[in-house]
Motif scaffolding. Structure first.
Motif, mmCIF file in Angstrom:
data_model
loop_
_atom_site.group_PDB
_atom_site.id
_atom_site.type_symbol
_atom_site.label_atom_id
_atom_site.label_comp_id
_atom_site.label_asym_id
_atom_site.label_seq_id
_atom_site.Cartn_x
_atom_site.Cartn_y
_atom_site.Cartn_z
ATOM 1 N N CYS A 73 -8.920 3.706 33.047
ATOM 2 C CA CYS A 73 -8.520 2.438 33.668
ATOM 3 C C CYS A 73 -7.673 1.561 32.748
ATOM 4 O O CYS A 73 -7.241 0.481 33.160
ATOM 5 C CB CYS A 73 -9.750 1.641 34.100
ATOM 6 S SG CYS A 73 -10.679 2.445 35.393
ATOM 7 N N GLY A 74 -7.466 2.003 31.522
ATOM 8 C CA GLY A 74 -6.604 1.236 30.630
ATOM 9 C C GLY A 74 -7.311 0.338 29.647
ATOM 10 O O GLY A 74 -6.679 -0.444 28.937
ATOM 11 N N PHE A 75 -8.659 0.421 29.589
ATOM 12 C CA PHE A 75 -9.413 -0.362 28.604
ATOM 13 C C PHE A 75 -9.638 0.482 27.352
ATOM 14 O O PHE A 75 -9.828 1.701 27.440
ATOM 15 C CB PHE A 75 -10.767 -0.792 29.175
ATOM 16 C CG PHE A 75 -10.679 -1.809 30.280
ATOM 17 C CD1 PHE A 75 -10.491 -3.152 29.990
ATOM 18 C CD2 PHE A 75 -10.792 -1.428 31.608
ATOM 19 C CE1 PHE A 75 -10.414 -4.095 31.007
ATOM 20 C CE2 PHE A 75 -10.720 -2.345 32.630
ATOM 21 C CZ PHE A 75 -10.533 -3.694 32.331
ATOM 22 N N ASN A 76 -9.672 -0.179 26.196
ATOM 23 C CA ASN A 76 -9.895 0.522 24.932
ATOM 24 C C ASN A 76 -11.131 0.039 24.184
ATOM 25 O O ASN A 76 -11.591 0.689 23.250
ATOM 26 C CB ASN A 76 -8.664 0.349 24.021
ATOM 27 C CG ASN A 76 -7.424 0.983 24.613
ATOM 28 O OD1 ASN A 76 -7.453 2.139 25.024
ATOM 29 N ND2 ASN A 76 -6.335 0.223 24.682
ATOM 30 N N ASP A 77 -11.669 -1.094 24.586
ATOM 31 C CA ASP A 77 -12.800 -1.713 23.892
ATOM 32 C C ASP A 77 -14.020 -1.687 24.815
ATOM 33 O O ASP A 77 -14.025 -2.358 25.855
ATOM 34 C CB ASP A 77 -12.439 -3.155 23.518
ATOM 35 C CG ASP A 77 -13.537 -3.863 22.746
ATOM 36 O OD1 ASP A 77 -14.709 -3.445 22.835
ATOM 37 O OD2 ASP A 77 -13.221 -4.857 22.057
ATOM 38 N N PRO A 78 -15.074 -0.932 24.482
ATOM 39 C CA PRO A 78 -16.258 -0.841 25.356
ATOM 40 C C PRO A 78 -16.887 -2.188 25.660
ATOM 41 O O PRO A 78 -17.319 -2.437 26.793
ATOM 42 C CB PRO A 78 -17.216 0.049 24.554
ATOM 43 C CG PRO A 78 -16.317 0.865 23.680
ATOM 44 C CD PRO A 78 -15.182 -0.046 23.308
ATOM 45 N N SER A 79 -16.943 -3.061 24.665
ATOM 46 C CA SER A 79 -17.553 -4.369 24.869
ATOM 47 C C SER A 79 -16.739 -5.196 25.865
ATOM 48 O O SER A 79 -17.297 -5.848 26.765
ATOM 49 C CB SER A 79 -17.668 -5.103 23.532
ATOM 50 O OG SER A 79 -18.220 -6.385 23.716
ATOM 51 N N TYR A 80 -15.429 -5.168 25.709
ATOM 52 C CA TYR A 80 -14.555 -5.927 26.605
ATOM 53 C C TYR A 80 -14.619 -5.356 28.022
ATOM 54 O O TYR A 80 -14.673 -6.100 29.007
ATOM 55 C CB TYR A 80 -13.123 -5.884 26.087
ATOM 56 C CG TYR A 80 -12.152 -6.745 26.854
ATOM 57 C CD1 TYR A 80 -12.200 -8.132 26.777
ATOM 58 C CD2 TYR A 80 -11.190 -6.161 27.676
ATOM 59 C CE1 TYR A 80 -11.313 -8.924 27.491
ATOM 60 C CE2 TYR A 80 -10.297 -6.939 28.391
ATOM 61 C CZ TYR A 80 -10.356 -8.319 28.293
ATOM 62 O OH TYR A 80 -9.473 -9.103 29.000
ATOM 63 N N PHE A 81 -14.634 -4.029 28.126
ATOM 64 C CA PHE A 81 -14.739 -3.382 29.433
ATOM 65 C C PHE A 81 -16.034 -3.791 30.127
ATOM 66 O O PHE A 81 -16.038 -4.131 31.320
ATOM 67 C CB PHE A 81 -14.685 -1.861 29.259
ATOM 68 C CG PHE A 81 -14.955 -1.088 30.526
ATOM 69 C CD1 PHE A 81 -14.145 -1.235 31.639
ATOM 70 C CD2 PHE A 81 -16.037 -0.208 30.599
ATOM 71 C CE1 PHE A 81 -14.400 -0.518 32.812
ATOM 72 C CE2 PHE A 81 -16.288 0.507 31.757
ATOM 73 C CZ PHE A 81 -15.468 0.350 32.863
ATOM 74 N N SER A 82 -17.124 -3.795 29.387
ATOM 75 C CA SER A 82 -18.415 -4.164 29.961
ATOM 76 C C SER A 82 -18.409 -5.615 30.441
ATOM 77 O O SER A 82 -18.921 -5.928 31.522
ATOM 78 C CB SER A 82 -19.526 -3.956 28.928
ATOM 79 O OG SER A 82 -20.784 -4.242 29.491
ATOM 80 N N ARG A 83 -17.803 -6.511 29.654
ATOM 81 C CA ARG A 83 -17.745 -7.930 30.046
ATOM 82 C C ARG A 83 -16.922 -8.115 31.317
ATOM 83 O O ARG A 83 -17.299 -8.870 32.218
ATOM 84 C CB ARG A 83 -17.162 -8.774 28.917
ATOM 85 C CG ARG A 83 -18.068 -8.941 27.717
ATOM 86 C CD ARG A 83 -17.663 -10.147 26.879
ATOM 87 N NE ARG A 83 -16.263 -10.083 26.461
ATOM 88 C CZ ARG A 83 -15.836 -9.476 25.359
ATOM 89 N NH1 ARG A 83 -16.715 -8.856 24.562
ATOM 90 N NH2 ARG A 83 -14.566 -9.475 25.038
ATOM 91 N N GLN A 84 -15.787 -7.422 31.376
ATOM 92 C CA GLN A 84 -14.933 -7.562 32.554
ATOM 93 C C GLN A 84 -15.597 -6.953 33.791
ATOM 94 O O GLN A 84 -15.498 -7.492 34.896
ATOM 95 C CB GLN A 84 -13.574 -6.896 32.300
ATOM 96 C CG GLN A 84 -12.734 -7.576 31.238
ATOM 97 C CD GLN A 84 -12.473 -9.043 31.572
ATOM 98 O OE1 GLN A 84 -12.078 -9.379 32.688
ATOM 99 N NE2 GLN A 84 -12.722 -9.915 30.610
ATOM 100 N N PHE A 85 -16.275 -5.846 33.613
ATOM 101 C CA PHE A 85 -16.967 -5.208 34.732
ATOM 102 C C PHE A 85 -18.035 -6.156 35.288
ATOM 103 O O PHE A 85 -18.158 -6.333 36.503
ATOM 104 C CB PHE A 85 -17.605 -3.892 34.280
ATOM 105 C CG PHE A 85 -18.017 -2.991 35.409
ATOM 106 C CD1 PHE A 85 -17.169 -1.985 35.858
ATOM 107 C CD2 PHE A 85 -19.249 -3.140 36.031
ATOM 108 C CE1 PHE A 85 -17.540 -1.150 36.906
ATOM 109 C CE2 PHE A 85 -19.627 -2.318 37.080
ATOM 110 C CZ PHE A 85 -18.772 -1.313 37.522
ATOM 111 N N LYS A 86 -18.790 -6.766 34.394
ATOM 112 C CA LYS A 86 -19.836 -7.689 34.835
ATOM 113 C C LYS A 86 -19.237 -8.934 35.479
ATOM 114 O O LYS A 86 -19.790 -9.480 36.442
ATOM 115 C CB LYS A 86 -20.723 -8.077 33.654
ATOM 116 C CG LYS A 86 -21.966 -8.868 34.070
ATOM 117 C CD LYS A 86 -22.965 -8.969 32.946
ATOM 118 C CE LYS A 86 -24.258 -9.622 33.432
ATOM 119 N NZ LYS A 86 -25.272 -9.696 32.371
ATOM 120 N N LYS A 87 -18.096 -9.379 34.977
ATOM 121 C CA LYS A 87 -17.428 -10.560 35.530
ATOM 122 C C LYS A 87 -17.059 -10.340 36.997
ATOM 123 O O LYS A 87 -17.260 -11.222 37.836
ATOM 124 C CB LYS A 87 -16.177 -10.878 34.712
ATOM 125 C CG LYS A 87 -15.326 -12.018 35.278
ATOM 126 C CD LYS A 87 -14.094 -12.249 34.414
ATOM 127 C CE LYS A 87 -13.199 -13.333 35.006
ATOM 128 N NZ LYS A 87 -11.987 -13.565 34.176
#
Length: 288
Positions: free
Chosen positions: A255-269
Motif C-alpha cells: 500500500c505504499g507505507f514503510n513505517d509499521p508504527s505509522y501504518f498502524s496509526r493511520q489504519f486505526k485513524k
C-alpha cells in the motif's frame, strides 16, 4: 454552486465498483458532486428527488437510473422505509473502450452505455423486474458481480422502457480546468499509491509549485493531499487483507507505507482499530 469532484476507488483486481447500502448502512452523502465514472443506481423503494445537472425529477417508489461520467448530480437515495436498498455501480470509461470492445456480441450494451450521456431513467416495470438481480450483488464474489452486471445491462439494453432526462448532453461543458486537473491527481494516486508520492513530482507534472498544489488540493477536496493519500492507501490495505492471507508487513508495503508504527496509526485513524485487531476479528469470522 460548483460540484465537488468525488474520487471513486475501484477495488484491486476489479474493473467495476459496486456498493450496496441499507438504511442501517446507508451511502455517505457526497453532496453536489461530479466524477468521470459511469453510474448505474438502483433504489428499491421510497420517494426522493433526482438532482442531475440542471434538471430535477421526483420519484415515488424507488428508481433505476443510468448516467454517464462527468455529469454533476446529488445523491439519489432516501430513508423512507427500513427495508430500502440502494445499489450503486460505477465503472470507468476504459470499461467500455478497452474491455467491452473485445466482445462484438455486446453491441446493444455498448450502445446503451453511450446513450447514458442523456441520463436514462427506466420505467417502474423494469425497475421491479430487476429487483432480485440487484439484491444479489451483496452475496456475490467479484466474478459473480461482473456476470450479474452484464446480465442486467443485457436486459435493459433490449428494452425501450426508459425516458431520457436530456435530449443531448455535452459532458465536457462541466469539466472545468480545475476538475480536469483534479482528475489527473486522482488517477496518478490510483496508479502510483504503492510508490513514494512526492508532492514536488506531482505538482511539477501539473505545472504548479508545491505550495500552489497544496492550496489547490485543499480548496477542491477540503482535505490535505497527505490525508487523502493515507485514506486511499488504508482502503487498499482493507482490500488486500480481505482478498488474501497476506501478513501485515506485506500489506503495508503493497500500500505504499514503510513505517509499521505509522501504518498502524493511520489504519486505526480511518478504521477505528489496529491492523492486528482487524485480522484477529477476520480470522474469528467476526467481519462481515
Amino acid at each position: 454552486m460548483k460540484p465537488i469532484l468525488e474520487s471513486i476507488n475501484v477495488a484491486v483486481n476489479t474493473s467495476i465498483r459496486i456498493k450496496t447500502y441499507t438504511n442501517d448502512d446507508h451511502c455517505e452523502s457526497a453532496g453536489w458532486h461530479i466524477h468521470p465514472e459511469y453510474e448505474l443506481v438502483y433504489v428499491k423503494n421510497g420517494s426522493g428527488v433526482l438532482n442531475i445537472s440542471s434538471k430535477k425529477r421526483m420519484y415515488s417508489d424507488g428508481i433505476l437510473v443510468f448516467l454517464a461520467g462527468s455529469i454533476p448530480h446529488a445523491d439519489f437515495g432516501n430513508h423512507d422505509y427500513p427495508d430500502n436498498l440502494e445499489v450503486v455501480i460505477q465503472f470507468k470509461k476504459d470499461f467500455l473502450e478497452e474491455k467491452l470492445k473485445m466482445f462484438p456480441e455486446l453491441g446493444k450494451v455498448k450502445e446503451l452505455i453511450k446513450k447514458s450521456k442523456q441520463v436514462l431513467i427506466f420505467d417502474p416495470g423494469l425497475h421491479k423486474a430487476l429487483s432480485h438481480d440487484f439484491k444479489k450483488f451483496v452475496y456475490l464474489d467479484n466474478q459473480g458481480k461482473l456476470i450479474n452486471l452484464l446480465s442486467i445491462l443485457d436486459r435493459i439494453s433490449r428494452e425501450d422502457s426508459y425516458e431520457t432526462l436530456f435530449d443531448t448532453f455535452t459532458t465536457d461543458s462541466f469539466k472545468s480546468n480545475d476538475v480536469k486537473r483534479l482528475e489527473e491527481i486522482f488517477e496518478y494516486v490510483n496508479l502510483n499509491y504503492a510508490k513514494d508520492l512526492a508532492i514536488g513530482e506531482i505538482s511539477s507534472k501539473l505545472g504548479l509549485t508545491p505550495n500552489s498544489f497544496c492550496r489547490f488540493f485543499k480548496k477542491m477536496t477540503q482535505s490535505t493531499f497527505t490525508n487523502f493519500v493515507n485514506e486511499f492507501r488504508i482502503n487498499k490495505a482493507l482490500e488486500f487483507f480481505n482478498e488474501s492471507n497476506a501478513s501485515i508487513a506485506e500489506v503495508m508495503f503493497r500500500c505504499g507505507f514503510n513505517d509499521p508504527s505509522y501504518f498502524s496509526r493511520q489504519f486505526k485513524k480511518y478504521q477505528g482499530t489496529s491492523p492486528n485487531s482487524y485480522l484477529k476479528a477476520k480470522y474469528r469470522g467476526l467481519l462481515i
